[in-house]
Motif scaffolding. Structure first.
Motif, PDB file in Angstrom:
ATOM      1  N   ILE A   1      20.756 -33.652 -37.757  1.00  0.00           N
ATOM      2  CA  ILE A   1      21.749 -34.607 -37.249  1.00  0.00           C
ATOM      3  C   ILE A   1      21.764 -35.886 -38.098  1.00  0.00           C
TER       4      ILE A   1
ATOM      5  N   TYR B   1      14.873 -37.915 -32.048  1.00  0.00           N
ATOM      6  CA  TYR B   1      14.407 -36.517 -32.008  1.00  0.00           C
ATOM      7  C   TYR B   1      13.140 -36.328 -32.842  1.00  0.00           C
TER       8      TYR B   1
ATOM      9  N   PRO C   1      24.441 -37.038 -42.773  1.00  0.00           N
ATOM     10  CA  PRO C   1      24.313 -36.949 -41.312  1.00  0.00           C
ATOM     11  C   PRO C   1      25.501 -36.218 -40.680  1.00  0.00           C
ATOM     12  N   VAL C   2      25.273 -35.733 -39.480  1.00  0.00           N
ATOM     13  CA  VAL C   2      26.342 -35.085 -38.709  1.00  0.00           C
ATOM     14  C   VAL C   2      26.902 -36.144 -37.760  1.00  0.00           C
ATOM     15  N   SER C   3      28.210 -36.209 -37.646  1.00  0.00           N
ATOM     16  CA  SER C   3      28.795 -37.205 -36.733  1.00  0.00           C
ATOM     17  C   SER C   3      28.652 -36.729 -35.292  1.00  0.00           C
ATOM     18  N   VAL C   4      28.015 -37.550 -34.469  1.00  0.00           N
ATOM     19  CA  VAL C   4      27.804 -37.168 -33.063  1.00  0.00           C
ATOM     20  C   VAL C   4      28.459 -38.189 -32.136  1.00  0.00           C
ATOM     21  N   ASP C   5      29.336 -39.021 -32.688  1.00  0.00           N
ATOM     22  CA  ASP C   5      29.883 -40.146 -31.923  1.00  0.00           C
ATOM     23  C   ASP C   5      30.556 -39.754 -30.613  1.00  0.00           C
TER      24      ASP C   5
ATOM     25  N   TRP D   1      27.445 -37.666 -28.161  1.00  0.00           N
ATOM     26  CA  TRP D   1      26.004 -37.935 -28.227  1.00  0.00           C
ATOM     27  C   TRP D   1      25.283 -37.918 -26.875  1.00  0.00           C
TER      28      TRP D   1
ATOM     29  N   LEU E   1      23.345 -34.864 -26.105  1.00  0.00           N
ATOM     30  CA  LEU E   1      22.108 -34.616 -26.859  1.00  0.00           C
ATOM     31  C   LEU E   1      20.865 -35.057 -26.089  1.00  0.00           C
ATOM     32  N   LEU E   2      21.091 -35.638 -24.912  1.00  0.00           N
ATOM     33  CA  LEU E   2      19.970 -35.958 -24.010  1.00  0.00           C
ATOM     34  C   LEU E   2      19.324 -34.663 -23.507  1.00  0.00           C
TER      35      LEU E   2
ATOM     36  N   PRO F   1      18.851 -31.459 -24.848  1.00  0.00           N
ATOM     37  CA  PRO F   1      17.807 -30.789 -25.639  1.00  0.00           C
ATOM     38  C   PRO F   1      16.492 -31.553 -25.693  1.00  0.00           C
ATOM     39  N   VAL F   2      16.568 -32.879 -25.740  1.00  0.00           N
ATOM     40  CA  VAL F   2      15.324 -33.646 -25.859  1.00  0.00           C
ATOM     41  C   VAL F   2      14.532 -33.580 -24.541  1.00  0.00           C
TER      42      VAL F   2
ATOM     43  N   ALA G   1      13.023 -30.082 -24.371  1.00  0.00           N
ATOM     44  CA  ALA G   1      11.863 -29.949 -25.264  1.00  0.00           C
ATOM     45  C   ALA G   1      10.644 -30.639 -24.669  1.00  0.00           C
ATOM     46  N   MET G   2      10.848 -31.832 -24.096  1.00  0.00           N
ATOM     47  CA  MET G   2       9.727 -32.553 -23.476  1.00  0.00           C
ATOM     48  C   MET G   2       9.141 -31.735 -22.335  1.00  0.00           C
TER      49      MET G   2
ATOM     50  N   THR H   1       9.380 -28.508 -21.832  1.00  0.00           N
ATOM     51  CA  THR H   1       8.767 -27.264 -22.316  1.00  0.00           C
ATOM     52  C   THR H   1       7.374 -27.528 -22.893  1.00  0.00           C
TER      53      THR H   1
END
Lengths: 173, 78
Positions: A55, A133, B18-22, B25, B28-29, B31-32, B35-36, B38
Motif C-alpha cells: 500500500i 500496517y 504507493p497505492v491510492s487508498v483515499d 481507507w 483497511l481497519l 484486516p489490521v 491480524a491482531m 489472529t
C-alpha cells in the motif's frame, strides 16, 4: 539458564528462538514443534507486513525519516517496524534508492537515467496505512518473540517428544 | 479502458509506488484488527480447532467498540 530462582516456573531461556522469530515470524514455534501455530503466525504477520509495504511502497520503512537533523536518531515508527527482521533489508533498499534519487535529480544527469523517478514516496492515507500496517506487524512479532524466549519445561519435553517421533518415523521410512 | 488508464496500469511498479487508498481507507481497519486478533489468539489458545471462533469473536468485539467510540465522538462533536 533453568530453575526457578527468580520465582519463574522451571524452564529455559531460548534467545535463539526469539532471534529466529525476529528473522522469520513463526520460526521459533516451528523449531519448538508447534508447526500449525508457526504457519498461522507467519501468514498473519508477514501478510500484514507485505500488505502495508504494498500500500505505502518502500518509502514507509525509513529508519531516518523523522530523525533528520537529530544526531544518530531513529524514526520512532522504525522502532516497531524493525521488530520484523526483513524491515532492515527493505530500509537498506530504501536508503539506496534515496541516494540514487538524490544523485539523479540533485546532481548531474547520468547516461543511464530513466524517464521515471526511482521511486515515489507515499503521502497522505497511503503513507499512514502503510506505516501502521508494517509497525503493527512488528509489534505482533514482539508478542511472538516474548512467547518463545522463555520456554517452560513441559513445552521443551513436548517438543523433544515430537522431534523424537519425527526421527523415529524417518528411521522407519 | 482508456489509453491513459492502460498506461497507468502498465506503468505501476509495486512496492516502488504507493497505492491510492483515499476513498476506502476506513475499510483497511478490518484486516489490521483481524491480524491482531489472529496473532493474539494463536498464542493464547491450546489447539487451533477453536481459533476461528475465538478470532471472529475478538474481531467483532474490537470493531464493535471502535464503531461505538466513533459514534460517541461524532455525537459529541456534531
Amino acid at each position: 539458564m533453568s530453575g526457578n530462582q527468580d520465582g519463574l516456573r522451571d524452564g529455559h531461556w531460548r534467545p535463539e528462538l526469539a532471534a529466529a522469530t525476529w528473522l522469520v515470524p513463526g520460526a521459533g514455534h516451528w523449531f519448538l514443534g508447534r508447526r500449525d501455530k508457526a504457519v498461522v503466525l507467519f501468514l498473519t504477520i508477514m501478510g500484514l507486513w507485505v500488505i502495508g509495504l504494498w500500500i505505502g511502497g518502500v518509502s514507509v520503512i525509513d529508519r531516518k525519516q523523522d530523525a533528520e537533523g537529530a544526531r544518530g536518531g531513529v524514526s520512532p515508527w522504525f522502532l516497531a517496524q524493525g521488530l520484523v527482521g526483513p524491515s532492515w533489508g527493505v530500509d537498506t533498499w530504501h536508503q539506496r534508492l534515496k541516494g540514487e534519487s538524490r544523485s539523479r535529480f540533485g546532481g548531474s544527469p547520468r547516461p543511464d537515467d530513466k524517464p521515471w523517478p526511482v521511486f515515489e514516496p507515499a503521502v497522505g492515507r497511503s503513507a499512514e496505512i502503510g506505516t501502521l500496517y508494517t509497525a503493527m506487524a512488528g509489534m505482533l512479532n514482539l508478542l511472538v518473540m516474548l512467547e518463545v524466549v522463555w520456554v517452560r519445561e513441559e513445552q521443551v519435553e513436548k517438543s523433544e517428544e515430537r522431534a523424537g517421533q519425527g526421527a523415529g518415523m524417518e528411521g522407519a521410512g | 479502458m482508456s489509453e491513459s488508464g492502460v498506461m497507468l496500469v502498465l506503468g505501476y511498479r509495486p512496492f516502488l509506488e504507493p497505492v491510492s487508498v483515499d476513498g476506502w481507507w476506513p475499510l483497511l481497519l478490518l484486516p489490521v484488527v483481524l491480524a491482531m486478533a489472529t496473532a493474539y489468539k494463536t498464542l493464547r489458545v491450546g489447539g487451533l480447532r477453536s481459533l476461528a471462533g475465538e478470532v471472529a469473536a475478538l474481531t467483532g468485539q474490537v470493531v464493535g467498540l471502535l464503531v461505538l467510540i466513533a459514534v460517541v465522538l461524532w455525537w459529541l462533536t456534531r
